[in-house]
Design a protein around this motif. Structure first.
Motif, PDB file in Angstrom:
ATOM      1  N   VAL A  20       7.314  -6.063 -10.845  1.00 23.88           N
ATOM      2  CA  VAL A  20       6.777  -5.140  -9.828  1.00 23.88           C
ATOM      3  C   VAL A  20       7.277  -3.719 -10.066  1.00 23.88           C
ATOM      4  O   VAL A  20       6.548  -2.753  -9.821  1.00 23.88           O
ATOM      5  N   THR A  21       8.492  -3.593 -10.570  1.00 23.33           N
ATOM      6  CA  THR A  21       9.013  -2.254 -10.835  1.00 23.33           C
ATOM      7  C   THR A  21       8.184  -1.549 -11.905  1.00 23.33           C
ATOM      8  O   THR A  21       7.767  -0.406 -11.737  1.00 23.33           O
ATOM      9  N   VAL A  22       7.952  -2.276 -12.990  1.00 21.09           N
ATOM     10  CA  VAL A  22       7.133  -1.690 -14.059  1.00 21.09           C
ATOM     11  C   VAL A  22       5.769  -1.317 -13.497  1.00 21.09           C
ATOM     12  O   VAL A  22       5.269  -0.195 -13.698  1.00 21.09           O
ATOM     13  N   THR A  23       5.151  -2.261 -12.757  1.00 20.73           N
ATOM     14  CA  THR A  23       3.822  -1.990 -12.209  1.00 20.73           C
ATOM     15  C   THR A  23       3.858  -0.766 -11.289  1.00 20.73           C
ATOM     16  O   THR A  23       3.009   0.121 -11.388  1.00 20.73           O
ATOM     17  N   PHE A  24       4.857  -0.719 -10.416  1.00 21.71           N
ATOM     18  CA  PHE A  24       4.956   0.373  -9.466  1.00 21.71           C
ATOM     19  C   PHE A  24       4.943   1.725 -10.169  1.00 21.71           C
ATOM     20  O   PHE A  24       4.149   2.603  -9.853  1.00 21.71           O
ATOM     21  N   PHE A  25       5.803   1.856 -11.158  1.00 22.53           N
ATOM     22  CA  PHE A  25       5.903   3.176 -11.795  1.00 22.53           C
ATOM     23  C   PHE A  25       4.699   3.484 -12.671  1.00 22.53           C
ATOM     24  O   PHE A  25       4.252   4.619 -12.744  1.00 22.53           O
ATOM     25  N   PRO A  59       9.033  11.412  -1.868  1.00 23.77           N
ATOM     26  CA  PRO A  59       9.613  11.191  -3.201  1.00 23.77           C
ATOM     27  C   PRO A  59       9.350   9.761  -3.674  1.00 23.77           C
ATOM     28  O   PRO A  59       9.312   8.825  -2.852  1.00 23.77           O
ATOM     29  N   LEU A  60       9.206   9.603  -4.957  1.00 21.93           N
ATOM     30  CA  LEU A  60       8.820   8.318  -5.550  1.00 21.93           C
ATOM     31  C   LEU A  60       9.827   7.214  -5.220  1.00 21.93           C
ATOM     32  O   LEU A  60       9.453   6.101  -4.880  1.00 21.93           O
ATOM     33  N   TYR A  61      11.134   7.608  -5.286  1.00 23.06           N
ATOM     34  CA  TYR A  61      12.143   6.560  -5.056  1.00 23.06           C
ATOM     35  C   TYR A  61      12.076   6.026  -3.632  1.00 23.06           C
ATOM     36  O   TYR A  61      12.283   4.854  -3.366  1.00 23.06           O
ATOM     37  N   LEU A  65      11.567   2.183  -2.684  1.00 23.52           N
ATOM     38  CA  LEU A  65      12.482   1.404  -1.847  1.00 23.52           C
ATOM     39  C   LEU A  65      11.740   0.772  -0.675  1.00 23.52           C
ATOM     40  O   LEU A  65      11.967  -0.382  -0.318  1.00 23.52           O
ATOM     41  N   GLU A  66      10.805   1.552  -0.121  1.00 28.52           N
ATOM     42  CA  GLU A  66      10.043   1.005   1.001  1.00 28.52           C
ATOM     43  C   GLU A  66       9.218  -0.204   0.561  1.00 28.52           C
ATOM     44  O   GLU A  66       9.146  -1.218   1.248  1.00 28.52           O
TER      45      GLU A  66
END
Lengths: 307, 279, 262
Positions: A20-25, A59-61, A65-66
């Motif tokens: 999900v992290t890869v997908t998110f960014f 901000p992206l972070y 986090l949300e």
């Protein structure tokens, strides 16, 4: 056994997190979806307003986090485009994909194991040569090409099968066969190599020396002992199968998760893309967990080392 | 074949040792988890042994006796959990410097498996020469092969083109090239035909006499050990149960297990001290 | 009465890229029930090839060039695959080299024994098969056959596994047993137990046994007669005492001299 369960679950969570992290960014790097959602006529002011409403100007972070927070609560979020809960959208499309993928896996397993066995028993024979050639093609040619060729030959030229869309059970035939080709090729190739190795093992020779019927030796002894590598590749195939499903569903206009994902990507519907990825990863992790449990059932040595 | 008298060197008194080629002191080896805690039974449990110059010493045991672990540790391929190992006074461990490592060389049961399958005999020797430099300049390839009874024509051969006996001779030659003080031989003849085995045993004996080599000979085969070794250590489940002059141990074993081992040598079944026990 | 095993002028060839190679050249030996025939030789002697030929299981590139093998009334060299499968296990049990590598690692011991009984004794029902299974294990010297029956191969020691292999070869009471280096991979003390077990089985059941080994001295412990093979040829054949004390062939003398013994 408990420790195994815990490590598997932890490993699954890590896999999910990475995916999900890869997908998110990646999706967020692809630009602001709002303009696309609102259409060409939207004014820059309106775009900015909606962007703010959706919280996409933060901000992206923070957004990341949300998103993780939601995920942890089991909330897959709301689609930017359809303004409906992602979970519902995914659930609606799931049965179609499940049907397609399960049929494809079944074809791959039954045909692949049978062909692999025959090829190994009659090494160098006609079936063996065909299996080797076909699995080489199956693993190297792209899925969409097979899909198009299938439509061309069986739907357009011969008119035997429908070209796609879910109308009747028979409309499943072409997309499922297309999707099964890659795993079929892999399963057949692996079964063949695992079997031809097992058939040379002393206990197989010994089983023959005890006068057991050839079919019994092959099925009860050789195949069982070849099952673990085949199962492993089978579990890993589900991952490839899910990505194959995206292509196949697109080619055959199949109303499943694959088309949903394609639409979501094209519409920059971040939230929906992520939801589909989450579901895909969960399925993958679950299937491999089941495969892992099957090891334990098949091999008493593995069972003991885990007890 | 007449008895004890023609057992080649077994009766000869071992030369008084000025120093010791190998000294193993209370060696304990544990594997896996529980290395530190006393969980599993150690593979080797408090074994002390030594090898004097020009001596051939046997370590005998069945599977699970820990004999291979002792060999690996003595060759610096495995670390002791407790205890110490020294060769010519220098500590032996997996981290020992190359010059010390050259000093203790090992040959294995299956030499071909320890060769690079695409490396000729000559290329294998060349690699060793590059690695160990000046130490290896004392002899040319052809003469080296001659010392182990092989023709120089084998130099271009690949491992699979060698017979089992030839391969074992090559592995001995490779060890010899480094001028080791100690050769550790782990079941070096177990995979060979008996006639080839006899030749390899002869070779080891000759090298011991002519090159001043000392040998730690690991074997399950008491009959071979009796023929080759001056002294013998008997291992059972990682512990030393008996040691001594080979002839003494073989003719009047002090431990019941040694007696049982001897009575299980083919040709000695009728000397059975204990009838067959049903496990 | 005809001998249990009669091998006459058996010649076996291997097909290779450079034409056929003779692996076994005109072997003639025979054996009666209750006897133990040793086939002795080093690698390349043809001893294992002979053993495999006796149950019609030669490697695919090998073939019988001429000669015959009569085993318990069946001409093996002329038998069809179907007849051969009936002979295997029913008339002749085969024990392989290795500490039980002839056992399927995934199946329990009782399952494997049951499979063999079911194959060769079609009329026997389940409870009788269970009895036969336990009896077979008990006669291998297992104190607790029930426990062994429930075990998987990896839960047993090497010697126990090899005794299970012998049970598998003996369970339907064949007339003959072939042991192909059956004790070579075992520890010496275990080897002795297995050899003594085999000796007892021959004596008690009146079966004939072909004992294939590279170890001439071991053969002396168990065989009644011995055939020494070298590169596919029979170099010496006769009663074991005569061959051990008064070997005629130069090769036999060399072999005896090479074995460390006292």
């Amino acid at each position: 056994m408990i420790r195994l369960l815990v490590t598997r679950v932890l490993l699954g969570i890590v896999t999910l997190l990475i995916a999900v992290t890869v997908t998110f960014f990646v999706v967020h790097a692809s630009g602001n979806p709002v303009a696309q959602i609102l259409g060409d006529s939207a004014t820059p002011g309106r775009v900015a307003e909606v962007t703010h409403q959706l919280g996409l100007d933060r901000p992206l972070y923070e957004q990341y986090l949300e998103f993780l927070g939601q995920l942890a609560r089991g909330d897959l979020g709301v689609s930017l485009r359809y303004n409906e809960p992602n979970a519902e959208l995914v659930l609606q499309r799931m049965p179609a994909t499940a049907e397609l993928a399960a049929s494809a896996l079944l074809i791959a397993l039954v045909l692949g194991v049978t062909l692999g066995c025959v090829a190994a028993v009659r090494e160098g024979g006609a079936v063996d040569r065909v299996v080797t050639a076909v699995s080489a093609i199956g693993t190297s040619a792209p899925v969409f090409w097979f899909g198009l060729m299938g439509i061309l030959v069986f739907a357009v030229l011969l008119g035997w099968l429908p070209a796609g869309q879910m109308q009747s059970p028979i409309s499943l035939v072409l997309p499922a066969s297309t999707l099964s080709l890659l795993p079929l090729a892999q399963v057949a190739r692996l079964t063949r190599s695992a079997m031809s190795e097992t058939l040379r093992m002393p206990f197989v020779v010994a089983a023959n020396a005890r006068g057991l019927a050839p079919l019994r030796v092959i099925v009860n002894h050789a195949l069982r002992n070849s099952a673990i590598p085949v199962l492993t590749i089978f579990g890993l195939q589900t991952g490839l199968l899910l990505s194959g499903a995206v292509t196949v569903e697109y080619v055959f206009a199949w109303p499943g998760l694959g088309t949903l994902a394609t639409d979501a990507v094209q519409g920059r519907d971040f939230s929906l893309v992520q939801a589909v990825v989450v579901v895909g990863v969960v399925v993958f992790v679950l299937v491999n967990f089941v495969v892992d449990l099957l090891y334990t059932i098949i091999d008493p040595r593995i069972r003991e080392s885990r007890a | 074949m007449s008895a004890i008298t023609d057992a080649p060197r077994a009766g000869a008194a071992a030369p008084a040792p000025p120093g010791r080629v190998l000294e193993i002191d209370r060696l304990t080896i544990r594997y896996g988890r529980g290395r530190t805690t006393a969980h599993a039974r150690p593979a080797v449990d408090g074994v002390s042994l030594h090898v004097a110059p020009h001596e051939i010493v046997g370590v005998v045991g069945e599977s699970g006796s820990g004999k291979t672990s002792v060999a690996m540790a003595a060759a610096g391929l495995l670390d002791a959990t407790e205890g110490s190992i020294t060769a010519n006074g220098r500590p032996v461990s997996t981290r020992m410097p190359r010059s010390d490592r050259a000093n203790v060389q090992m040959v294995f049961q299956d030499p071909v498996a320890s060769f690079d399958p695409r490396q000729s005999v000559r290329a294998g020797l060349r690699e060793l020469r590059r690695l160990h430099g000046a130490r290896t300049r004392w002899i040319a390839d052809e003469e080296l092969l001659d010392r182990v009874g092989l023709s120089a024509q084998l130099l271009p051969r690949l491992p699979h083109q060698l017979s089992g006996g030839q391969a074992q001779r090559v592995s001995i030659a490779r060890a010899l090239l480094l001028r080791p003080a100690l050769l550790i031989a782990d079941e070096p003849t177990s995979a060979l035909d008996v006639s080839v085995q006899a030749q390899i045993l002869d070779l080891l004996r000759t090298l011991c006499d002519a090159e001043g080599l000392s040998v730690l000979f690991i074997s399950h085969d008491l009959a071979v050990v009796r023929e080759l070794c001056h002294r013998v250590y008997v291992l059972l489940h990682g512990e030393l149960v008996e040691q001594g002059d080979t002839i003494r141990v073989m003719s009047s074993p002090r431990h019941a297990y040694t007696a049982r081992l001897i009575s299980a040598i083919p040709g000695h079944y009728s000397s059975d001290p204990h009838p067959l026990e049903t496990p | 009465m005809a001998p249990l095993l009669e091998i006459d002028d058996l010649t076996i060839e291997a097909a290779t890229g450079e034409g056929p190679i003779t692996l076994l050249d005109g072997l003639t030996v025979s054996m009666d029930a209750g006897q133990v025939l040793g086939l002795i030789g080093e690698s390349g002697s043809g001893k294992t090839t002979t053993a495999r030929a006796m149950i019609g299981m030669l490697e695919s590139n090998l073939s019988v060039r001429r000669g015959s093998i009569r085993l318990a009334g069946t001409e093996i060299t002329a038998a069809r695959p179907r007849e051969l499968r009936a002979v295997r296990g029913r008339d002749v049990g085969f024990v392989f080299q290795g500490a039980g590598s002839s056992l399927d690692p995934l199946l329990r011991v009782d399952h494997q024994l049951d499979e063999v009984i079911r194959r060769h004794r079609r009329d026997v029902d389940r409870s009788r098969r269970r009895t036969m299974t336990l009896e077979a294990l008990a006669s291998m010297g297992f104190a607790d056959p029930e426990h062994v029956a429930r075990s998987y191969p990896h839960q047993l020691s090497g010697g126990m596994r090899q005794r299970v292999s012998i049970a598998l070869a003996m369970v339907v009471r064949p007339k003959m047993l072939i042991a192909d280096e059956a004790t070579s991979a075992l520890d010496v003390t275990t080897q002795k137990e297995v050899v003594q077990l085999l000796t007892r089985l021959v004596a008690e059941n009146g079966v004939g046994m072909v004992f294939v080994t590279h170890d001439l001295v071991l053969a002396e412990e168990i065989c009644t007669s011995v055939a020494v093979l070298r590169r596919g040829r029979l170099v010496e054949y006769g009663p074991v005492e005569r061959i051990m004390t008064d070997p005629q062939a130069e090769y036999t003398r060399e072999l005896l001299a090479a074995v460390p013994r006292w």
